[in-house]
Design a protein around this motif. Sequence first.
Motif, PDB file in Angstrom:
ATOM      1  N   GLN A   1       0.856  -1.189   0.000  1.00 22.79           N
ATOM      2  CA  GLN A   1       0.000   0.000   0.000  1.00 22.79           C
ATOM      3  C   GLN A   1       0.892   1.239   0.000  1.00 22.79           C
ATOM      4  N   GLU A   2       1.227   1.745  -1.192  1.00 27.28           N
ATOM      5  CA  GLU A   2       2.281   2.754  -1.321  1.00 27.28           C
ATOM      6  C   GLU A   2       1.970   4.069  -0.596  1.00 27.28           C
ATOM      7  N   THR A   3       0.790   4.629  -0.832  1.00 29.94           N
ATOM      8  CA  THR A   3       0.475   5.928  -0.221  1.00 29.94           C
ATOM      9  C   THR A   3       0.525   5.874   1.309  1.00 29.94           C
ATOM     10  N   PRO A   4      -0.127   4.882   1.957  1.00 32.86           N
ATOM     11  CA  PRO A   4      -0.008   4.793   3.429  1.00 32.86           C
ATOM     12  C   PRO A   4       1.424   4.605   3.916  1.00 32.86           C
ATOM     13  N   ILE A   5       2.278   3.946   3.113  1.00 35.15           N
ATOM     14  CA  ILE A   5       3.684   3.775   3.495  1.00 35.15           C
ATOM     15  C   ILE A   5       4.366   5.135   3.592  1.00 35.15           C
ATOM     16  N   TYR A   6       4.168   5.976   2.577  1.00 37.05           N
ATOM     17  CA  TYR A   6       4.802   7.299   2.570  1.00 37.05           C
ATOM     18  C   TYR A   6       4.264   8.169   3.708  1.00 37.05           C
ATOM     19  N   ILE A   7       2.972   8.102   3.950  1.00 34.66           N
ATOM     20  CA  ILE A   7       2.383   8.887   5.044  1.00 34.66           C
ATOM     21  C   ILE A   7       2.973   8.447   6.388  1.00 34.66           C
ATOM     22  N   SER A   8       3.062   7.134   6.587  1.00 38.99           N
ATOM     23  CA  SER A   8       3.617   6.598   7.845  1.00 38.99           C
ATOM     24  C   SER A   8       5.062   7.040   8.044  1.00 38.99           C
ATOM     25  N   LEU A   9       5.846   7.030   6.955  1.00 35.26           N
ATOM     26  CA  LEU A   9       7.241   7.441   7.046  1.00 35.26           C
ATOM     27  C   LEU A   9       7.370   8.917   7.422  1.00 35.26           C
ATOM     28  N   VAL A  10       6.543   9.755   6.811  1.00 31.00           N
ATOM     29  CA  VAL A  10       6.576  11.191   7.129  1.00 31.00           C
ATOM     30  C   VAL A  10       6.225  11.415   8.600  1.00 31.00           C
ATOM     31  N   VAL A  11       5.165  10.737   9.062  1.00 33.41           N
ATOM     32  CA  VAL A  11       4.761  10.853  10.472  1.00 33.41           C
ATOM     33  C   VAL A  11       5.893  10.416  11.390  1.00 33.41           C
ATOM     34  N   LEU A  12       6.557   9.325  11.042  1.00 35.17           N
ATOM     35  CA  LEU A  12       7.642   8.789  11.865  1.00 35.17           C
ATOM     36  C   LEU A  12       8.819   9.758  11.942  1.00 35.17           C
ATOM     37  N   VAL A  13       9.169  10.366  10.830  1.00 34.34           N
ATOM     38  CA  VAL A  13      10.284  11.321  10.807  1.00 34.34           C
ATOM     39  C   VAL A  13       9.972  12.538  11.675  1.00 34.34           C
ATOM     40  N   ILE A  14       8.755  13.079  11.534  1.00 38.77           N
ATOM     41  CA  ILE A  14       8.358  14.253  12.326  1.00 38.77           C
ATOM     42  C   ILE A  14       8.395  13.925  13.821  1.00 38.77           C
ATOM     43  N   CYS A  15       7.845  12.756  14.186  1.00 40.92           N
ATOM     44  CA  CYS A  15       7.843  12.346  15.596  1.00 40.92           C
ATOM     45  C   CYS A  15       9.258  12.172  16.132  1.00 40.92           C
ATOM     46  N   SER A  16      10.142  11.612  15.315  1.00 37.33           N
ATOM     47  CA  SER A  16      11.526  11.384  15.743  1.00 37.33           C
ATOM     48  C   SER A  16      12.239  12.701  16.026  1.00 37.33           C
ATOM     49  N   ILE A  17      12.008  13.702  15.173  1.00 40.44           N
ATOM     50  CA  ILE A  17      12.629  15.026  15.370  1.00 40.44           C
ATOM     51  C   ILE A  17      12.136  15.655  16.675  1.00 40.44           C
ATOM     52  N   LEU A  18      10.822  15.558  16.914  1.00 42.88           N
ATOM     53  CA  LEU A  18      10.247  16.140  18.130  1.00 42.88           C
ATOM     54  C   LEU A  18      10.753  15.440  19.382  1.00 42.88           C
ATOM     55  N   LEU A  19      10.824  14.113  19.342  1.00 42.70           N
ATOM     56  CA  LEU A  19      11.306  13.364  20.510  1.00 42.70           C
ATOM     57  C   LEU A  19      12.784  13.633  20.765  1.00 42.70           C
ATOM     58  N   LYS A  20      13.575  13.785  19.714  1.00 44.50           N
ATOM     59  CA  LYS A  20      15.003  14.112  19.899  1.00 44.50           C
ATOM     60  C   LYS A  20      15.150  15.440  20.647  1.00 44.50           C
ATOM     61  N   LYS A  21      14.340  16.412  20.269  1.00 44.15           N
ATOM     62  CA  LYS A  21      14.461  17.741  20.857  1.00 44.15           C
ATOM     63  C   LYS A  21      13.892  17.807  22.273  1.00 44.15           C
ATOM     64  N   PHE A  22      12.715  17.239  22.478  1.00 41.88           N
ATOM     65  CA  PHE A  22      12.019  17.440  23.756  1.00 41.88           C
ATOM     66  C   PHE A  22      12.180  16.298  24.758  1.00 41.88           C
ATOM     67  N   TRP A  23      12.710  15.135  24.311  1.00 36.01           N
ATOM     68  CA  TRP A  23      12.888  14.010  25.234  1.00 36.01           C
ATOM     69  C   TRP A  23      14.360  13.623  25.367  1.00 36.01           C
ATOM     70  N   TRP A  24      14.963  13.163  24.289  1.00 35.51           N
ATOM     71  CA  TRP A  24      16.340  12.643  24.342  1.00 35.51           C
ATOM     72  C   TRP A  24      17.317  13.685  24.865  1.00 35.51           C
ATOM     73  N   ASN A  25      17.215  14.899  24.373  1.00 39.02           N
ATOM     74  CA  ASN A  25      18.173  15.954  24.767  1.00 39.02           C
ATOM     75  C   ASN A  25      18.062  16.342  26.239  1.00 39.02           C
ATOM     76  N   ASN A  26      16.977  15.961  26.905  1.00 37.74           N
ATOM     77  CA  ASN A  26      16.768  16.333  28.307  1.00 37.74           C
ATOM     78  C   ASN A  26      16.959  15.171  29.283  1.00 37.74           C
TER      79      ASN A  26
END
Length: 611
Positions: A580-605
């Motif tokens: 299911q190509e479109t849901p794959i791309y959407i899931s990847l985008v969501v995952l990247v955004i979440c990873s950036i936010l967690l790096k900044k607000f969780w891991w760094n602290n």
Amino acid sequence: MELLHTVDILIIALYLVTIIVIGLVLRKKAQQSKDDYLLGGKRIPWYLLGLSNASGMFDISGTIWLVTLMFVYGIKSAWVPWLWPVFNQIFLMVYLSKWLRRSNATTGAEWIGTRFGFGNGAKLSHIIVVVFALVVCLGYLAYGFIGLGKFVEIFIPWEFASNYIPFAIPPEYVPHFYGTIFTLFAVFYSLLGGMSGIVWADVVQFAIMTISAIVIGYLGWQAVGEFGVNVPKDWMNPFTGGLNLDWSNIIPEVTDKIKSDGYGVFTYFLFMMLFKGVLVSVAGPAPTYDMQKILSTKTPAEASKMSGFVSVILMPIRYLMIAGFAALALIYYDQLDLLNAAGHIDFELILPTAIKEFVPVGLLGLLLAGLIAAFMSTFAGTLNAAQAYLVNDIYLKYTKPNASQNQVKNMNYITGITVVVISIVLGFFAENVNAILNIIVSVLYGSYVGANILKWHWWRFNGEGFFWGMVAGLVAAAIVPHLFPDVNALYLFPVLLIVSLIGSVIGTYSAPPTEAKVLKDFYKNVRPWGFWKPIHDQLAAENPNFKKNTDFGKDMFNVAIGIIAQTALVILPMYLIFRQETPIYISLVVLVICSILLKKFWWNNLNQKLD
């Protein structure tokens, strides 16, 4: 029915020899001290503990259940594990593992002393936690025991095995017999090697499962591309439709399975799972192997990293395998023999039957070794937790506080063997995997939640409140399901929760508050957020620079982002296998955004110092 090829048998035998060697090699190290045996000396790196914890959760019974769920409910099956709840790992990752590790306790029951002191209420609380922990451990052991037995029965049919066994076994007890045999191997390395032996055996197991998952995922992906897949409307969509999918024109037998599951209206079911899941997660880990792994980490920051690492490595690998098997089972359903020994259709046989039909020689042995190892990992970790409570919280606390190292070692062996025998006996009375699962996640956890939320967040809550809250919940858990036998156990959770909270509040005000020094030490070391103002004011009066934890908002933000990321890690491999190509791309985008936010607000602290 074809039997295992010689190559597959040799691979399984090689794995069994490997774990025996691990137990023997690490035996001396495990015997150095109580902490070395139960917690690996608190010297094991966080990523190894995380991998070990993930390996313990990659259990055979759970995988059987999840493959069945995906076969029946499709992508929406990603929500059903919220029953556990699967996202409790996110709460642990964000803040609870850190809080728990700061206690420096050996078990959850020992932790009680850091929160309630050592008065009568604390003693009662200590006893009830030990009882609850042992009940849950025995439940999990019986649960894994049944799953393994049903699994092995597919590959070693009783009509073959009975030629070599000089006694008769009723067909319905064949899985129990096989479960007992492989349990003995798990007992060997976990008793000898302690926590270190368990962790290194888990590393071997997870490596095997990763290779197997990639190959199975590829076979499923290839089959979908070649033949396509026929599923009901909304099977591919996690958000639309409901769980009552229309299988009548595809595989009619699935309709009866959906009715027997009894999940009901999807919206209410999802709401109840979220409601229950959040509360169970806020309460903290149940006193099983998950808690022991957290207490085994080097530092509070590493405890958080370990819990986060579990989701990152477990979800994609496990669901690659689950989706691969679901795809193969859907496409080749007519070739599957789902009749159990008693002659009834059993959808829990989808996984082992699909393995038998579609996995090639060599990989079959590797996969079977991995899945048997998955059972052993869960079994060994849970057994280690049960031993910790019996030895540390009963034997050393009440019976022989000055026991020698040799006496402690012997008691570890005795309690381990006793727990195993009891769990096997309980397994003989279990109807199926799902029956035990419902008891553990819906009934027992309902009794656990109320008191364990209050212990973190309300200063006035004392040992008496904890004891009576747990007792009220356990009594309700024993009675309420019998009053509503036709109601799914999930929907009884609010009743159990309310009863437990009433018991907690009444018990709390039946006795004075916990000693001020105990409360101040706990609040200063653990630094929870919540209703701690009187204790905070006392500490601030002693030290004007003392600051309270104001991270509630940030923690809840990180939890929300973490749950979204974890869910993306679950559905991404599902969509990948089913192309299911479109849901794959959407899931990847969501995952990247979440990873950036967690790096900044969780891991760094994570290494932020307490004042």
